[in-house]
Design an enzyme around this catalytic site. Structure first.
Site, mmCIF file in Angstrom:
data_model
loop_
_atom_site.group_PDB
_atom_site.id
_atom_site.type_symbol
_atom_site.label_atom_id
_atom_site.label_comp_id
_atom_site.label_asym_id
_atom_site.label_seq_id
_atom_site.Cartn_x
_atom_site.Cartn_y
_atom_site.Cartn_z
ATOM 1 N N SER A 46 0.838 -1.208 0.000
ATOM 2 C CA SER A 46 0.000 0.000 0.000
ATOM 3 C C SER A 46 0.868 1.252 0.000
ATOM 4 O O SER A 46 2.033 1.204 0.379
ATOM 5 C CB SER A 46 -0.866 0.007 1.260
ATOM 6 N N ALA A 119 -1.975 11.656 10.633
ATOM 7 C CA ALA A 119 -1.121 11.797 11.818
ATOM 8 C C ALA A 119 0.038 12.696 11.422
ATOM 9 O O ALA A 119 0.960 12.263 10.748
ATOM 10 C CB ALA A 119 -0.625 10.428 12.272
ATOM 11 N N GLU A 123 5.472 8.594 12.690
ATOM 12 C CA GLU A 123 5.553 7.442 13.590
ATOM 13 C C GLU A 123 6.331 7.756 14.875
ATOM 14 O O GLU A 123 7.340 8.470 14.818
ATOM 15 C CB GLU A 123 6.287 6.286 12.890
ATOM 16 N N ASP A 162 0.084 -6.418 16.843
ATOM 17 C CA ASP A 162 1.297 -5.969 16.152
ATOM 18 C C ASP A 162 1.660 -4.571 16.631
ATOM 19 O O ASP A 162 2.047 -3.699 15.851
ATOM 20 C CB ASP A 162 1.058 -5.997 14.631
HETATM 21 P P1 ATP Z 1 2.865 -3.091 6.184
HETATM 22 O O1 ATP Z 1 1.671 -3.221 5.321
HETATM 23 O O2 ATP Z 1 4.115 -3.479 5.499
HETATM 24 O O3 ATP Z 1 2.704 -3.684 7.557
HETATM 25 P P2 ATP Z 1 2.089 -0.532 7.093
HETATM 26 O O4 ATP Z 1 0.928 -1.219 7.669
HETATM 27 O O5 ATP Z 1 2.892 0.381 7.956
HETATM 28 O O6 ATP Z 1 3.093 -1.565 6.432
HETATM 29 P P3 ATP Z 1 0.550 1.396 5.684
HETATM 30 O O7 ATP Z 1 -0.586 1.274 6.630
HETATM 31 O O8 ATP Z 1 0.267 1.434 4.245
HETATM 32 O O9 ATP Z 1 1.584 0.226 5.809
HETATM 33 O O10 ATP Z 1 1.378 2.677 6.068
HETATM 34 C C1 ATP Z 1 2.558 3.019 5.405
HETATM 35 C C2 ATP Z 1 3.201 4.190 6.129
HETATM 36 O O11 ATP Z 1 2.407 5.366 5.913
HETATM 37 C C3 ATP Z 1 3.257 4.026 7.634
HETATM 38 O O12 ATP Z 1 4.441 3.387 8.024
HETATM 39 C C4 ATP Z 1 3.174 5.452 8.151
HETATM 40 O O13 ATP Z 1 4.466 6.009 8.220
HETATM 41 C C5 ATP Z 1 2.401 6.180 7.062
HETATM 42 N N1 ATP Z 1 1.014 6.392 7.494
HETATM 43 C C6 ATP Z 1 0.039 5.447 7.557
HETATM 44 N N2 ATP Z 1 -1.103 5.970 7.998
HETATM 45 C C7 ATP Z 1 -0.872 7.281 8.231
HETATM 46 C C8 ATP Z 1 -1.664 8.365 8.726
HETATM 47 N N3 ATP Z 1 -2.935 8.202 9.060
HETATM 48 N N4 ATP Z 1 -1.087 9.569 8.849
HETATM 49 C C9 ATP Z 1 0.234 9.744 8.522
HETATM 50 N N5 ATP Z 1 1.029 8.769 8.063
HETATM 51 C C10 ATP Z 1 0.495 7.542 7.911
#
Ligand code: ATP
Length: 330
Positions: A46, A119, A123, A162
Protein backbone atom coordinates in the site's frame (compact mmCIF):
# COMPACT_ATOMS: atom_id res chain seq x y z
CA UNK A 1 -22.97 1.92 30.59
CA UNK A 2 -21.01 0.93 27.44
CA UNK A 3 -20.05 -2.43 28.95
CA UNK A 4 -23.71 -3.28 29.42
CA UNK A 5 -24.40 -2.44 25.79
CA UNK A 6 -21.49 -4.61 24.67
CA UNK A 7 -22.65 -7.60 26.65
CA UNK A 8 -25.92 -7.66 24.76
CA UNK A 9 -24.47 -7.34 21.27
CA UNK A 10 -22.43 -9.79 19.31
CA UNK A 11 -19.37 -8.59 17.49
CA UNK A 12 -21.10 -9.35 14.19
CA UNK A 13 -23.86 -6.87 15.13
CA UNK A 14 -21.33 -4.21 16.04
CA UNK A 15 -19.40 -4.67 12.80
CA UNK A 16 -22.61 -4.68 10.70
CA UNK A 17 -23.69 -1.41 12.25
CA UNK A 18 -20.25 0.12 11.69
CA UNK A 19 -20.35 -1.08 8.06
CA UNK A 20 -23.77 0.51 7.55
CA UNK A 21 -22.51 3.81 8.91
CA UNK A 22 -19.50 3.51 6.65
CA UNK A 23 -21.51 2.61 3.56
CA UNK A 24 -23.07 6.07 3.52
CA UNK A 25 -19.62 7.32 2.59
CA UNK A 26 -18.69 4.30 0.46
CA UNK A 27 -21.34 5.16 -2.09
CA UNK A 28 -20.57 8.84 -2.14
CA UNK A 29 -16.84 9.26 -2.42
CA UNK A 30 -14.46 8.59 -5.26
CA UNK A 31 -10.82 9.37 -6.03
CA UNK A 32 -11.79 12.55 -7.88
CA UNK A 33 -12.88 14.05 -4.56
CA UNK A 34 -9.23 14.04 -3.43
CA UNK A 35 -6.21 16.02 -4.45
CA UNK A 36 -3.21 13.72 -3.85
CA UNK A 37 -0.50 15.99 -2.44
CA UNK A 38 2.41 13.80 -1.35
CA UNK A 39 3.39 10.33 -0.16
CA UNK A 40 3.35 9.96 3.63
CA UNK A 41 4.64 6.41 3.69
CA UNK A 42 4.65 3.03 2.02
CA UNK A 43 3.64 -0.39 3.30
CA UNK A 44 4.36 -3.75 1.75
CA UNK A 45 1.29 -3.54 -0.48
CA UNK A 46 0.00 0.00 0.00
CA UNK A 47 0.93 3.65 -0.38
CA UNK A 48 -0.38 6.32 1.99
CA UNK A 49 -0.88 9.83 0.56
CA UNK A 50 -1.57 13.16 2.21
CA UNK A 51 -4.76 14.34 0.49
CA UNK A 52 -7.00 17.35 0.35
CA UNK A 53 -10.63 16.22 0.43
CA UNK A 54 -12.08 18.80 -1.90
CA UNK A 55 -15.81 18.71 -0.92
CA UNK A 56 -15.09 19.14 2.82
CA UNK A 57 -11.86 21.13 2.46
CA UNK A 58 -10.23 18.77 5.00
CA UNK A 59 -6.84 17.05 5.02
CA UNK A 60 -6.72 13.26 5.27
CA UNK A 61 -4.35 10.34 4.83
CA UNK A 62 -5.54 8.09 1.99
CA UNK A 63 -4.22 4.53 1.93
CA UNK A 64 -4.26 3.23 -1.64
CA UNK A 65 -3.93 -0.45 -2.53
CA UNK A 66 -4.04 -1.92 -6.02
CA UNK A 67 -6.39 -4.88 -6.44
CA UNK A 68 -3.81 -6.77 -8.52
CA UNK A 69 -1.26 -6.60 -5.70
CA UNK A 70 -3.81 -7.63 -3.07
CA UNK A 71 -4.77 -10.62 -5.21
CA UNK A 72 -1.16 -11.55 -5.95
CA UNK A 73 -0.09 -11.24 -2.29
CA UNK A 74 -3.27 -12.97 -1.08
CA UNK A 75 -4.00 -10.05 1.26
CA UNK A 76 -7.73 -9.70 0.77
CA UNK A 77 -8.64 -11.13 4.20
CA UNK A 78 -5.99 -8.91 5.82
CA UNK A 79 -7.30 -5.77 4.10
CA UNK A 80 -10.96 -6.51 4.84
CA UNK A 81 -10.11 -7.23 8.47
CA UNK A 82 -8.25 -3.94 8.75
CA UNK A 83 -11.21 -2.04 7.30
CA UNK A 84 -13.81 -3.78 9.49
CA UNK A 85 -11.77 -3.33 12.65
CA UNK A 86 -10.98 0.32 11.92
CA UNK A 87 -14.67 0.97 11.20
CA UNK A 88 -15.67 -0.79 14.38
CA UNK A 89 -13.15 1.14 16.50
CA UNK A 90 -14.20 4.41 14.84
CA UNK A 91 -17.89 4.02 15.60
CA UNK A 92 -18.08 1.99 18.85
CA UNK A 93 -18.91 4.38 21.69
CA UNK A 94 -17.96 7.28 19.41
CA UNK A 95 -14.37 6.05 18.95
CA UNK A 96 -11.33 6.91 21.03
CA UNK A 97 -8.99 9.92 20.70
CA UNK A 98 -5.86 7.71 20.61
CA UNK A 99 -6.98 5.40 17.82
CA UNK A 100 -6.86 6.10 14.10
CA UNK A 101 -10.29 6.87 12.60
CA UNK A 102 -11.58 5.56 9.29
CA UNK A 103 -13.56 8.33 7.58
CA UNK A 104 -14.66 6.30 4.59
CA UNK A 105 -13.59 3.62 2.14
CA UNK A 106 -14.25 3.28 -1.58
CA UNK A 107 -12.93 1.54 -4.64
CA UNK A 108 -12.61 1.88 -8.38
CA UNK A 109 -11.74 -0.67 -11.06
CA UNK A 110 -8.11 -0.97 -10.06
CA UNK A 111 -7.75 0.22 -6.49
CA UNK A 112 -9.10 0.25 -2.92
CA UNK A 113 -8.96 3.47 -0.90
CA UNK A 114 -9.17 3.96 2.90
CA UNK A 115 -9.55 7.58 3.99
CA UNK A 116 -8.13 7.97 7.49
CA UNK A 117 -7.30 10.69 9.95
CA UNK A 118 -3.88 12.12 9.23
CA UNK A 119 -1.12 11.80 11.82
CA UNK A 120 0.88 14.96 11.34
CA UNK A 121 4.07 13.93 13.12
CA UNK A 122 4.34 10.43 11.64
CA UNK A 123 5.55 7.44 13.59
CA UNK A 124 6.62 7.25 17.25
CA UNK A 125 9.47 5.15 15.84
CA UNK A 126 10.91 8.11 13.88
CA UNK A 127 10.47 10.48 16.80
CA UNK A 128 12.33 8.09 19.05
CA UNK A 129 15.06 7.53 16.48
CA UNK A 130 15.53 11.28 16.15
CA UNK A 131 15.76 11.84 19.92
CA UNK A 132 17.53 8.51 20.61
CA UNK A 133 15.77 8.11 23.99
CA UNK A 134 12.80 9.76 25.69
CA UNK A 135 13.01 11.40 29.09
CA UNK A 136 10.96 10.03 31.99
CA UNK A 137 7.96 12.31 31.43
CA UNK A 138 7.73 11.63 27.69
CA UNK A 139 7.94 7.87 28.31
CA UNK A 140 5.31 8.07 31.05
CA UNK A 141 3.11 10.24 28.78
CA UNK A 142 3.19 7.83 25.82
CA UNK A 143 3.07 4.66 27.95
CA UNK A 144 -0.12 5.84 29.65
CA UNK A 145 -1.70 6.85 26.32
CA UNK A 146 -0.97 3.34 25.00
CA UNK A 147 -2.63 1.83 28.10
CA UNK A 148 -5.71 4.06 27.64
CA UNK A 149 -5.94 3.05 23.96
CA UNK A 150 -5.52 -0.66 24.76
CA UNK A 151 -8.23 -0.41 27.38
CA UNK A 152 -10.63 0.80 24.66
CA UNK A 153 -9.46 -1.65 21.97
CA UNK A 154 -9.80 -4.61 24.34
CA UNK A 155 -13.24 -3.44 25.51
CA UNK A 156 -14.25 -3.68 21.85
CA UNK A 157 -13.00 -7.31 21.96
CA UNK A 158 -10.10 -6.63 19.65
CA UNK A 159 -6.42 -7.55 20.14
CA UNK A 160 -3.98 -5.47 18.09
CA UNK A 161 -1.21 -8.14 18.01
CA UNK A 162 1.30 -5.97 16.15
CA UNK A 163 1.81 -3.06 18.51
CA UNK A 164 5.21 -1.43 17.89
CA UNK A 165 6.63 2.11 17.60
CA UNK A 166 6.10 2.02 13.79
CA UNK A 167 2.35 1.51 14.31
CA UNK A 168 1.94 4.25 16.88
CA UNK A 169 1.45 7.50 14.99
CA UNK A 170 1.58 11.04 16.43
CA UNK A 171 -1.16 13.59 15.76
CA UNK A 172 -0.84 17.36 15.47
CA UNK A 173 -1.16 17.77 19.26
CA UNK A 174 1.56 15.19 20.00
CA UNK A 175 -0.93 12.57 21.17
CA UNK A 176 -0.82 9.02 19.85
CA UNK A 177 -2.97 7.44 17.16
CA UNK A 178 -2.70 3.66 17.16
CA UNK A 179 -2.83 2.35 13.59
CA UNK A 180 -2.30 -0.75 11.42
CA UNK A 181 -5.03 -3.17 12.42
CA UNK A 182 -4.20 -5.59 9.59
CA UNK A 183 -2.92 -8.23 12.04
CA UNK A 184 -5.57 -7.57 14.68
CA UNK A 185 -7.88 -10.27 15.91
CA UNK A 186 -11.53 -10.14 16.88
CA UNK A 187 -11.70 -12.26 20.03
CA UNK A 188 -14.16 -15.12 19.68
CA UNK A 189 -14.48 -14.85 15.89
CA UNK A 190 -14.56 -18.53 14.91
CA UNK A 191 -14.19 -17.88 11.15
CA UNK A 192 -11.00 -15.88 11.71
CA UNK A 193 -9.64 -18.45 14.15
CA UNK A 194 -10.18 -21.28 11.65
CA UNK A 195 -8.48 -19.31 8.89
CA UNK A 196 -5.61 -18.42 11.19
CA UNK A 197 -4.98 -21.93 12.31
CA UNK A 198 -4.28 -22.72 8.62
CA UNK A 199 -2.09 -19.60 8.34
CA UNK A 200 -0.31 -20.66 11.52
CA UNK A 201 0.57 -24.08 10.12
CA UNK A 202 2.04 -22.42 7.01
CA UNK A 203 4.02 -19.97 9.14
CA UNK A 204 5.31 -22.74 11.38
CA UNK A 205 6.47 -24.67 8.32
CA UNK A 206 8.21 -21.52 7.03
CA UNK A 207 10.01 -21.00 10.35
CA UNK A 208 11.12 -24.62 10.47
CA UNK A 209 12.27 -24.81 6.87
CA UNK A 210 13.95 -21.41 6.47
CA UNK A 211 14.89 -20.77 10.06
CA UNK A 212 13.33 -17.33 9.80
CA UNK A 213 10.27 -15.73 11.27
CA UNK A 214 8.12 -13.71 8.89
CA UNK A 215 7.42 -10.34 10.50
CA UNK A 216 9.03 -8.49 13.37
CA UNK A 217 9.75 -10.46 16.52
CA UNK A 218 11.04 -7.55 18.57
CA UNK A 219 7.69 -6.71 20.17
CA UNK A 220 5.86 -10.00 19.60
CA UNK A 221 4.89 -11.96 22.71
CA UNK A 222 6.20 -15.53 22.98
CA UNK A 223 2.71 -16.93 22.39
CA UNK A 224 2.40 -14.89 19.17
CA UNK A 225 5.65 -16.44 17.93
CA UNK A 226 4.98 -19.98 19.03
CA UNK A 227 1.27 -20.65 19.15
CA UNK A 228 -1.99 -19.70 17.59
CA UNK A 229 -3.94 -18.64 20.67
CA UNK A 230 -2.60 -15.14 21.38
CA UNK A 231 -5.11 -12.87 23.06
CA UNK A 232 -5.29 -9.55 24.93
CA UNK A 233 -2.12 -10.31 26.93
CA UNK A 234 0.02 -10.12 23.77
CA UNK A 235 -0.56 -6.35 23.59
CA UNK A 236 0.75 -5.92 27.14
CA UNK A 237 3.97 -7.75 26.29
CA UNK A 238 4.41 -5.26 23.43
CA UNK A 239 3.75 -2.41 25.89
CA UNK A 240 6.61 -3.70 28.08
CA UNK A 241 8.98 -3.84 25.10
CA UNK A 242 7.97 -0.33 23.97
CA UNK A 243 8.41 1.24 27.44
CA UNK A 244 11.86 -0.35 27.59
CA UNK A 245 12.73 1.01 24.14
CA UNK A 246 11.52 4.54 24.87
CA UNK A 247 13.89 4.77 27.85
CA UNK A 248 16.84 2.71 26.60
CA UNK A 249 16.76 3.74 22.93
CA UNK A 250 16.82 0.09 21.82
CA UNK A 251 14.42 -2.84 22.04
CA UNK A 252 14.93 -5.35 24.89
CA UNK A 253 15.40 -8.36 22.60
CA UNK A 254 18.16 -7.69 20.10
CA UNK A 255 20.07 -9.99 17.77
CA UNK A 256 21.44 -9.86 14.20
CA UNK A 257 18.40 -11.61 12.71
CA UNK A 258 14.72 -12.30 13.41
CA UNK A 259 15.34 -15.95 14.21
CA UNK A 260 17.78 -15.14 17.01
CA UNK A 261 15.54 -12.33 18.31
CA UNK A 262 12.79 -14.91 18.48
CA UNK A 263 14.98 -17.29 20.47
CA UNK A 264 15.84 -14.52 22.92
CA UNK A 265 12.15 -13.70 23.33
CA UNK A 266 11.28 -17.33 24.00
CA UNK A 267 14.06 -17.56 26.63
CA UNK A 268 13.33 -14.12 28.11
CA UNK A 269 16.93 -13.11 27.47
CA UNK A 270 17.23 -9.38 28.00
CA UNK A 271 19.14 -7.03 30.25
CA UNK A 272 17.46 -4.44 32.42
CA UNK A 273 19.46 -1.16 32.31
CA UNK A 274 20.67 -0.09 35.75
CA UNK A 275 19.50 3.49 35.31
CA UNK A 276 15.80 2.54 35.06
CA UNK A 277 13.90 3.56 38.21
CA UNK A 278 12.71 0.70 40.50
CA UNK A 279 9.07 1.34 39.60
CA UNK A 280 9.85 1.25 35.86
CA UNK A 281 11.83 -1.97 36.26
CA UNK A 282 8.93 -3.48 38.17
CA UNK A 283 6.44 -2.52 35.43
CA UNK A 284 8.61 -3.96 32.64
CA UNK A 285 9.34 -7.16 34.61
CA UNK A 286 5.61 -7.68 35.15
CA UNK A 287 4.80 -7.10 31.48
CA UNK A 288 7.60 -9.17 29.95
CA UNK A 289 6.40 -12.45 31.43
CA UNK A 290 6.49 -15.60 29.30
CA UNK A 291 3.29 -17.12 30.66
CA UNK A 292 0.44 -14.93 29.32
CA UNK A 293 -1.76 -15.82 32.28
CA UNK A 294 0.83 -14.49 34.73
CA UNK A 295 1.46 -11.31 32.74
CA UNK A 296 0.23 -7.96 34.09
CA UNK A 297 -2.88 -7.08 32.05
CA UNK A 298 -4.11 -10.66 31.63
CA UNK A 299 -7.64 -11.36 32.82
CA UNK A 300 -6.16 -13.66 35.48
CA UNK A 301 -4.00 -10.79 36.80
CA UNK A 302 -6.86 -8.25 36.85
CA UNK A 303 -7.00 -7.06 33.22
CA UNK A 304 -6.29 -3.51 32.04
CA UNK A 305 -7.42 -2.12 35.39
CA UNK A 306 -4.50 -3.86 37.09
CA UNK A 307 -2.12 -2.17 34.61
CA UNK A 308 -3.68 1.21 35.37
CA UNK A 309 -3.28 0.47 39.09
CA UNK A 310 0.45 -0.20 38.78
CA UNK A 311 2.42 2.44 40.78
CA UNK A 312 4.14 3.56 37.54
CA UNK A 313 0.80 5.06 36.47
CA UNK A 314 -0.08 6.57 39.90
CA UNK A 315 -0.18 10.15 38.64
CA UNK A 316 -2.47 9.52 35.66
CA UNK A 317 -5.91 11.09 35.67
CA UNK A 318 -7.41 8.50 33.30
CA UNK A 319 -10.63 10.45 32.72
CA UNK A 320 -8.77 13.51 31.45
CA UNK A 321 -5.83 11.80 29.82
CA UNK A 322 -6.40 13.49 26.46
CA UNK A 323 -6.03 16.95 28.04
CA UNK A 324 -2.63 16.61 29.75
CA UNK A 325 0.44 18.74 29.25
CA UNK A 326 2.15 17.33 26.18
CA UNK A 327 5.89 16.61 26.30
CA UNK A 328 8.28 19.30 25.13
CA UNK A 329 9.55 17.66 21.98
CA UNK A 330 10.40 20.43 19.54
P1 ATP B 1 2.86 -3.09 6.18
O1 ATP B 1 1.67 -3.22 5.32
O2 ATP B 1 4.12 -3.48 5.50
O3 ATP B 1 2.70 -3.68 7.56
P2 ATP B 1 2.09 -0.53 7.09
O4 ATP B 1 0.93 -1.22 7.67
O5 ATP B 1 2.89 0.38 7.96
O6 ATP B 1 3.09 -1.57 6.43
P3 ATP B 1 0.55 1.40 5.68
O7 ATP B 1 -0.59 1.27 6.63
O8 ATP B 1 0.27 1.43 4.24
O9 ATP B 1 1.58 0.23 5.81
O10 ATP B 1 1.38 2.68 6.07
C1 ATP B 1 2.56 3.02 5.40
C2 ATP B 1 3.20 4.19 6.13
O11 ATP B 1 2.41 5.37 5.91
C3 ATP B 1 3.26 4.03 7.63
O12 ATP B 1 4.44 3.39 8.02
C4 ATP B 1 3.17 5.45 8.15
O13 ATP B 1 4.47 6.01 8.22
C5 ATP B 1 2.40 6.18 7.06
N1 ATP B 1 1.01 6.39 7.49
C6 ATP B 1 0.04 5.45 7.56
N2 ATP B 1 -1.10 5.97 8.00
C7 ATP B 1 -0.87 7.28 8.23
C8 ATP B 1 -1.66 8.37 8.73
N3 ATP B 1 -2.94 8.20 9.06
N4 ATP B 1 -1.09 9.57 8.85
C9 ATP B 1 0.23 9.74 8.52
N5 ATP B 1 1.03 8.77 8.06
C10 ATP B 1 0.50 7.54 7.91
Amino acid sequence: DPDEILKNRTHREIVTEARQKLSRHVNNNNANDYYFMKILGEGSFSTVFLCHEIPSNGMYAVKVMTKDTIRREKKLAHVMREKDIMASLTHNFGGHPFIIKLRCAFQDDRRLYFVIKVARYGELYDLLRELNTFDDYTTFFYASEIVAALNFIHRCRIVHRDLKPENILINDNWHILISDFGSAKIVGNKEQEALESEEYETRKAQIQSRGSFVGTAQYAAPEVLSSKCASYEADFWALGAIVYQMLAGCAPFRAPNEYHIMRRVMNLEYEMPENFSPVTKDLIQKLLVIDPMKRLGSLEMGGTLAVRDHPYFNDVDWENIAYRRTPDLM
